[in-house]
Design a protein around this motif. Structure first.
Motif, PDB file in Angstrom:
ATOM      1  N   ARG A 160      37.568  44.329  40.716  1.00  0.00           N
ATOM      2  CA  ARG A 160      37.940  42.949  40.367  1.00  0.00           C
ATOM      3  C   ARG A 160      36.730  42.149  39.930  1.00  0.00           C
ATOM      4  O   ARG A 160      36.770  41.420  38.937  1.00  0.00           O
ATOM      5  CB  ARG A 160      38.619  42.269  41.551  1.00  0.00           C
ATOM      6  CG  ARG A 160      40.065  42.671  41.750  1.00  0.00           C
ATOM      7  CD  ARG A 160      40.770  41.768  42.738  1.00  0.00           C
ATOM      8  NE  ARG A 160      40.187  41.833  44.069  1.00  0.00           N
ATOM      9  CZ  ARG A 160      40.565  42.685  45.019  1.00  0.00           C
ATOM     10  NH1 ARG A 160      41.549  43.534  44.783  1.00  0.00           N
ATOM     11  NH2 ARG A 160      39.993  42.685  46.205  1.00  0.00           N
ATOM     12  N   THR A 161      35.625  42.289  40.650  1.00  0.00           N
ATOM     13  CA  THR A 161      34.401  41.564  40.309  1.00  0.00           C
ATOM     14  C   THR A 161      33.890  41.986  38.943  1.00  0.00           C
ATOM     15  O   THR A 161      33.500  41.150  38.122  1.00  0.00           O
ATOM     16  CB  THR A 161      33.314  41.828  41.374  1.00  0.00           C
ATOM     17  OG1 THR A 161      33.809  41.413  42.639  1.00  0.00           O
ATOM     18  CG2 THR A 161      32.047  41.071  41.054  1.00  0.00           C
ATOM     19  N   ARG A 162      33.913  43.284  38.676  1.00  0.00           N
ATOM     20  CA  ARG A 162      33.433  43.800  37.389  1.00  0.00           C
ATOM     21  C   ARG A 162      34.301  43.273  36.248  1.00  0.00           C
ATOM     22  O   ARG A 162      33.794  42.909  35.193  1.00  0.00           O
ATOM     23  CB  ARG A 162      33.438  45.328  37.435  1.00  0.00           C
ATOM     24  CG  ARG A 162      32.633  45.976  36.344  1.00  0.00           C
ATOM     25  CD  ARG A 162      32.390  47.453  36.606  1.00  0.00           C
ATOM     26  NE  ARG A 162      33.602  48.173  36.927  1.00  0.00           N
ATOM     27  CZ  ARG A 162      33.789  48.863  38.053  1.00  0.00           C
ATOM     28  NH1 ARG A 162      32.875  48.904  38.977  1.00  0.00           N
ATOM     29  NH2 ARG A 162      34.911  49.511  38.251  1.00  0.00           N
ATOM     30  N   GLN A 163      35.613  43.226  36.444  1.00  0.00           N
ATOM     31  CA  GLN A 163      36.506  42.729  35.399  1.00  0.00           C
ATOM     32  C   GLN A 163      36.307  41.244  35.163  1.00  0.00           C
ATOM     33  O   GLN A 163      36.418  40.780  34.036  1.00  0.00           O
ATOM     34  CB  GLN A 163      37.957  43.023  35.771  1.00  0.00           C
ATOM     35  CG  GLN A 163      38.296  44.493  35.644  1.00  0.00           C
ATOM     36  CD  GLN A 163      39.699  44.819  36.138  1.00  0.00           C
ATOM     37  OE1 GLN A 163      40.346  44.009  36.797  1.00  0.00           O
ATOM     38  NE2 GLN A 163      40.159  46.015  35.831  1.00  0.00           N
ATOM     39  N   GLN A 164      35.981  40.489  36.198  1.00  0.00           N
ATOM     40  CA  GLN A 164      35.717  39.066  36.022  1.00  0.00           C
ATOM     41  C   GLN A 164      34.394  38.849  35.304  1.00  0.00           C
ATOM     42  O   GLN A 164      34.255  37.919  34.518  1.00  0.00           O
ATOM     43  CB  GLN A 164      35.687  38.361  37.379  1.00  0.00           C
ATOM     44  CG  GLN A 164      37.052  38.240  38.009  1.00  0.00           C
ATOM     45  CD  GLN A 164      36.991  37.666  39.410  1.00  0.00           C
ATOM     46  OE1 GLN A 164      35.920  37.383  39.927  1.00  0.00           O
ATOM     47  NE2 GLN A 164      38.153  37.501  40.036  1.00  0.00           N
ATOM     48  N   ASP A 165      33.406  39.707  35.560  1.00  0.00           N
ATOM     49  CA  ASP A 165      32.100  39.582  34.918  1.00  0.00           C
ATOM     50  C   ASP A 165      32.154  39.979  33.448  1.00  0.00           C
ATOM     51  O   ASP A 165      31.360  39.497  32.646  1.00  0.00           O
ATOM     52  CB  ASP A 165      31.060  40.449  35.627  1.00  0.00           C
ATOM     53  CG  ASP A 165      30.709  39.912  37.003  1.00  0.00           C
ATOM     54  OD1 ASP A 165      31.075  38.756  37.297  1.00  0.00           O
ATOM     55  OD2 ASP A 165      30.081  40.646  37.782  1.00  0.00           O
ATOM     56  N   GLU A 166      33.073  40.868  33.082  1.00  0.00           N
ATOM     57  CA  GLU A 166      33.176  41.363  31.711  1.00  0.00           C
ATOM     58  C   GLU A 166      34.591  41.158  31.185  1.00  0.00           C
ATOM     59  O   GLU A 166      35.333  42.115  30.993  1.00  0.00           O
ATOM     60  CB  GLU A 166      32.823  42.853  31.674  1.00  0.00           C
ATOM     61  CG  GLU A 166      31.438  43.163  32.200  1.00  0.00           C
ATOM     62  CD  GLU A 166      31.168  44.650  32.243  1.00  0.00           C
ATOM     63  OE1 GLU A 166      31.977  45.413  31.695  1.00  0.00           O
ATOM     64  OE2 GLU A 166      30.164  45.035  32.826  1.00  0.00           O
ATOM     65  N   PRO A 167      34.981  39.919  30.914  1.00  0.00           N
ATOM     66  CA  PRO A 167      36.358  39.683  30.464  1.00  0.00           C
ATOM     67  C   PRO A 167      36.642  40.250  29.077  1.00  0.00           C
ATOM     68  O   PRO A 167      37.780  40.504  28.731  1.00  0.00           O
ATOM     69  CB  PRO A 167      36.471  38.159  30.455  1.00  0.00           C
ATOM     70  CG  PRO A 167      35.070  37.682  30.347  1.00  0.00           C
ATOM     71  CD  PRO A 167      34.217  38.705  31.037  1.00  0.00           C
ATOM     72  N   GLU A 175      37.712  45.625  45.313  1.00  0.00           N
ATOM     73  CA  GLU A 175      36.976  44.363  45.199  1.00  0.00           C
ATOM     74  C   GLU A 175      35.897  44.465  44.124  1.00  0.00           C
ATOM     75  O   GLU A 175      35.715  43.552  43.319  1.00  0.00           O
ATOM     76  CB  GLU A 175      36.350  44.004  46.549  1.00  0.00           C
ATOM     77  CG  GLU A 175      35.548  42.723  46.523  1.00  0.00           C
ATOM     78  CD  GLU A 175      36.386  41.499  46.222  1.00  0.00           C
ATOM     79  OE1 GLU A 175      35.845  40.539  45.642  1.00  0.00           O
ATOM     80  OE2 GLU A 175      37.579  41.499  46.554  1.00  0.00           O
TER      81      GLU A 175
END
Length: 54
Positions: free
Chosen positions: A27-34, A24
């Motif tokens: 996933r959050t980190r990847q959404q924050d840093e696209p 989780e």
């Protein structure tokens, strides 16, 4: 006292929860840093300006 099989069950449950939390957060980190290709950013190339000799 907790039986051996109960201890194994608890350990597996804890490992599953940890794995879920890590996934989780990833996933959050990847959404924050696209713009970042790697989740940690460790694979990104660092460039230094060349200002000529000394």
């Amino acid at each position: 006292m907790i039986s051996n099989s109960e201890m194994i069950r608890i350990r597996r449950q804890m490992q599953r929860r940890i794995r879920d939390v890590v996934a989780e957060r990833r996933r959050t980190r990847q959404q924050d840093e696209p713009h970042s290709l790697s989740p940690s950013g460790a694979d990104q190339e660092v460039r230094v300006a060349d200002n000529g000799p000394g």
